[in-house]
Design an enzyme around this catalytic site. Sequence first.
Site, PDB file in Angstrom:
ATOM      1  N   SER A 146      -3.494  -9.790   0.732  1.00 53.88           N
ATOM      2  CA  SER A 146      -2.351  -8.885   0.530  1.00 53.88           C
ATOM      3  C   SER A 146      -1.993  -8.259   1.877  1.00 53.88           C
ATOM      4  O   SER A 146      -2.802  -8.297   2.822  1.00 53.88           O
ATOM      5  CB  SER A 146      -2.775  -7.786  -0.451  1.00 53.88           C
ATOM      6  OG  SER A 146      -1.835  -6.736  -0.461  1.00 53.88           O
ATOM      7  N   TYR A 159      -7.524  -1.218  -4.838  1.00 55.15           N
ATOM      8  CA  TYR A 159      -6.817  -2.462  -4.498  1.00 55.15           C
ATOM      9  C   TYR A 159      -6.924  -2.720  -2.997  1.00 55.15           C
ATOM     10  O   TYR A 159      -7.260  -3.817  -2.555  1.00 55.15           O
ATOM     11  CB  TYR A 159      -5.354  -2.332  -4.936  1.00 55.15           C
ATOM     12  CG  TYR A 159      -4.538  -3.601  -4.764  1.00 55.15           C
ATOM     13  CD1 TYR A 159      -4.580  -4.604  -5.728  1.00 55.15           C
ATOM     14  CD2 TYR A 159      -3.728  -3.787  -3.649  1.00 55.15           C
ATOM     15  CE1 TYR A 159      -3.833  -5.771  -5.577  1.00 55.15           C
ATOM     16  CE2 TYR A 159      -2.984  -4.940  -3.495  1.00 55.15           C
ATOM     17  CZ  TYR A 159      -3.037  -5.937  -4.463  1.00 55.15           C
ATOM     18  OH  TYR A 159      -2.291  -7.077  -4.305  1.00 55.15           O
TER      19      TYR A 159
END
Length: 254
Positions: A146, A159
């Site tokens: 990410s 996350y």
Amino acid sequence: MSFSLESFSLKGKTALVTGARTGIGQAISVGLAAAGAHLLLLGHRDNLDETKAKIDQLGGTHETILLDLSEVSSIREKLVPVLEKYDIDILVNNAGVIHREPAMEFSESEWLRVMDVNINSVFILSQEIGKTMVQRGSGKIINIASLLSFQGGMFVPAYTASKHAVAGLTKALANEWAGNGVQVNAIAPGYIETNNTEAIRQDEHRNQAILDRIPADRWGEADDLAGTAVFLASKAADYVNGHVLVVDGGWMGR
Ligand code: NAP
């Protein structure tokens, strides 16, 4: 070796993609099938009909495996015995979850769930399938990282921590297995229109702020990731090791 476009072909290869029901996992599954791979679609619940139909349309082949990756111990107990009959050439660790909450209130149970799906399951699956790849002397592992493998983000501490760990694990495994013919790399998608980003796209202010920073001037689509995955899964990427390839419309360069 002289180069030919055949280097991108995945004919005769078997690929396992986690989180294949929706979004990026679906697009990557269809892309790998278009390049000739047989797909093992790992889903959470038995509703992968859309992904299967897209592969059928291409004349591709697929099988479905169901598993809840938040139950990490079930990977060794339930999944590994099922996978024994396959030679998996390509593993795409795509399944992931996000939980938005300020760090001060973030619950321990959400922290653990995000870590289990986003990094703990990635390690166990890579370890189990990586062993068989090392034994056979070839294989490709592609982890979905990410932009939050590089940046901190806001209100998504678990996350961010998990995706930083995905980038680190990618490099660690690449270092150990490159000499055995196994390439481990990651793709770091930018802001892509999927369920994962539904909440921030609904927030008009956040949506505009994000768009303002993307040089390509649009959100990404899941299909934007398919070609990158095919490349990293193919012979054309045999000398690419431990790389985190950003596909973000230019976000990181701004
Ligand atoms: P998505 O549509 O929400 O896809 C997530 C997938 O993970 C779904 O197929 C989901 O299955 C599966 N999954 C969730 N929990 C699971 C569990 N416990 N066991 C097994 N599978 C589970 O969102 P996406 O954007 O395509 O996300 C795919 C990956 O890309 C994730 O790793 C995400 O972090 C990463 N990513 C996305 C973006 C973005 O902008 N969208 C950016 C950077 C990275 P079910 O639907 O059946 O629950």
